[in-house]
Scaffold this motif. Structure first.
Motif, PDB file in Angstrom:
ATOM      1  N   SER A  40       0.811  -1.222   0.000  1.00  0.00           N
ATOM      2  CA  SER A  40       0.000   0.000   0.000  1.00  0.00           C
ATOM      3  C   SER A  40       0.845   1.273   0.000  1.00  0.00           C
ATOM      4  O   SER A  40       0.399   2.315  -0.463  1.00  0.00           O
ATOM      5  CB  SER A  40      -0.936   0.000   1.207  1.00  0.00           C
ATOM      6  OG  SER A  40      -0.171  -0.033   2.405  1.00  0.00           O
ATOM      7  N   PHE A  41       2.066   1.191   0.509  1.00  0.00           N
ATOM      8  CA  PHE A  41       2.935   2.380   0.583  1.00  0.00           C
ATOM      9  C   PHE A  41       3.810   2.552  -0.655  1.00  0.00           C
ATOM     10  O   PHE A  41       4.682   3.410  -0.682  1.00  0.00           O
ATOM     11  CB  PHE A  41       3.797   2.343   1.852  1.00  0.00           C
ATOM     12  CG  PHE A  41       4.684   1.137   1.957  1.00  0.00           C
ATOM     13  CD1 PHE A  41       5.948   1.133   1.396  1.00  0.00           C
ATOM     14  CD2 PHE A  41       4.245  -0.001   2.631  1.00  0.00           C
ATOM     15  CE1 PHE A  41       6.769   0.019   1.493  1.00  0.00           C
ATOM     16  CE2 PHE A  41       5.056  -1.113   2.737  1.00  0.00           C
ATOM     17  CZ  PHE A  41       6.328  -1.107   2.166  1.00  0.00           C
ATOM     18  N   ASN A  42       3.561   1.771  -1.691  1.00  0.00           N
ATOM     19  CA  ASN A  42       4.323   1.898  -2.937  1.00  0.00           C
ATOM     20  C   ASN A  42       4.049   3.273  -3.547  1.00  0.00           C
ATOM     21  O   ASN A  42       2.891   3.620  -3.781  1.00  0.00           O
ATOM     22  CB  ASN A  42       3.896   0.800  -3.919  1.00  0.00           C
ATOM     23  CG  ASN A  42       4.824   0.709  -5.092  1.00  0.00           C
ATOM     24  OD1 ASN A  42       5.951   0.269  -4.945  1.00  0.00           O
ATOM     25  ND2 ASN A  42       4.362   1.127  -6.258  1.00  0.00           N
ATOM     26  N   PRO A  43       5.087   4.070  -3.782  1.00  0.00           N
ATOM     27  CA  PRO A  43       4.861   5.404  -4.356  1.00  0.00           C
ATOM     28  C   PRO A  43       4.356   5.316  -5.800  1.00  0.00           C
ATOM     29  O   PRO A  43       4.568   4.306  -6.475  1.00  0.00           O
ATOM     30  CB  PRO A  43       6.255   6.050  -4.342  1.00  0.00           C
ATOM     31  CG  PRO A  43       7.102   5.187  -3.489  1.00  0.00           C
ATOM     32  CD  PRO A  43       6.494   3.826  -3.499  1.00  0.00           C
ATOM     33  N   LEU A 149      10.677  -1.541   0.550  1.00  0.00           N
ATOM     34  CA  LEU A 149       9.778  -1.727  -0.586  1.00  0.00           C
ATOM     35  C   LEU A 149      10.112  -3.014  -1.354  1.00  0.00           C
ATOM     36  O   LEU A 149       9.223  -3.806  -1.681  1.00  0.00           O
ATOM     37  CB  LEU A 149       9.857  -0.510  -1.509  1.00  0.00           C
ATOM     38  CG  LEU A 149       8.882  -0.459  -2.674  1.00  0.00           C
ATOM     39  CD1 LEU A 149       7.438  -0.516  -2.197  1.00  0.00           C
ATOM     40  CD2 LEU A 149       9.138   0.808  -3.490  1.00  0.00           C
TER      41      LEU A 149
END
Length: 158
Positions: A40-43, A149
């Protein structure tokens, strides 16, 4: 050789390595990367090019500042520049492993080595020129994030 020349050579080298790495990245992003699961935190994809360009410029500036001190601190500069070249090669290799070979696990193992080499480069550069050391901190932080990541992508897709 003037300081500005050393700085410009190192910036051009870093940006050049970044460009070559982006060839693997672009191809992988357009195909394989879109199909895998990401945390979910993937830019967003658009953030990577400006961040990496900025980091390559800062890395080159740092290396140029250190190279400029070669006459005053030959051994420390030499050691720092060797670590710098190693981390730059590992930086390029990560893109190939992750985007070229589609191998997040191998990329994860490699990025840990990259992080260690960046840290050692920071230590050596900091001994020569504090500003050069500080210029590597955003790079170290970004690669820390990239490590998390990469690990997350590997875990989600194993």
């Amino acid at each position: 050789m003037p300081k500005i020349f050393k700085i410009l050579v190192m910036i051009a080298t870093c940006v050049g390595v970044g460009y070559l790495s982006s060839l693997f990245t672009r191809e992988g992003v357009d195909t394989w990367y879109r199909t895998i699961e990401k945390p979910s935190f993937n830019p967003p994809d658009w953030i990577f090019a400006p961040v990496w360009t900025t980091l390559y410029i800062m890395m080159g500036l740092a290396a140029g500042l250190v190279w400029d001190k070669i006459e005053e601190q030959r051994e420390t500069v030499r050691k720092g520049i060797i670590f710098f070249w190693i981390q730059l090669a590992l930086n390029a290799l990560w893109s190939y492993l992750f985007f070229g070979l589609h191998n997040p696990l191998l990329a994860l193992i490699e990025i840990v080595l990259l992080w260690l080499m960046i840290y050692e480069t920071f230590i050596q550069f900091n001994k020569v020129n504090k500003v050069a050391g500080y210029l590597l901190i955003p790079y170290l932080l970004w690669v820390t994030f990239a490590t998390v990541l990469t690990a997350s992508i590997w875990w989600l897709n194993k």
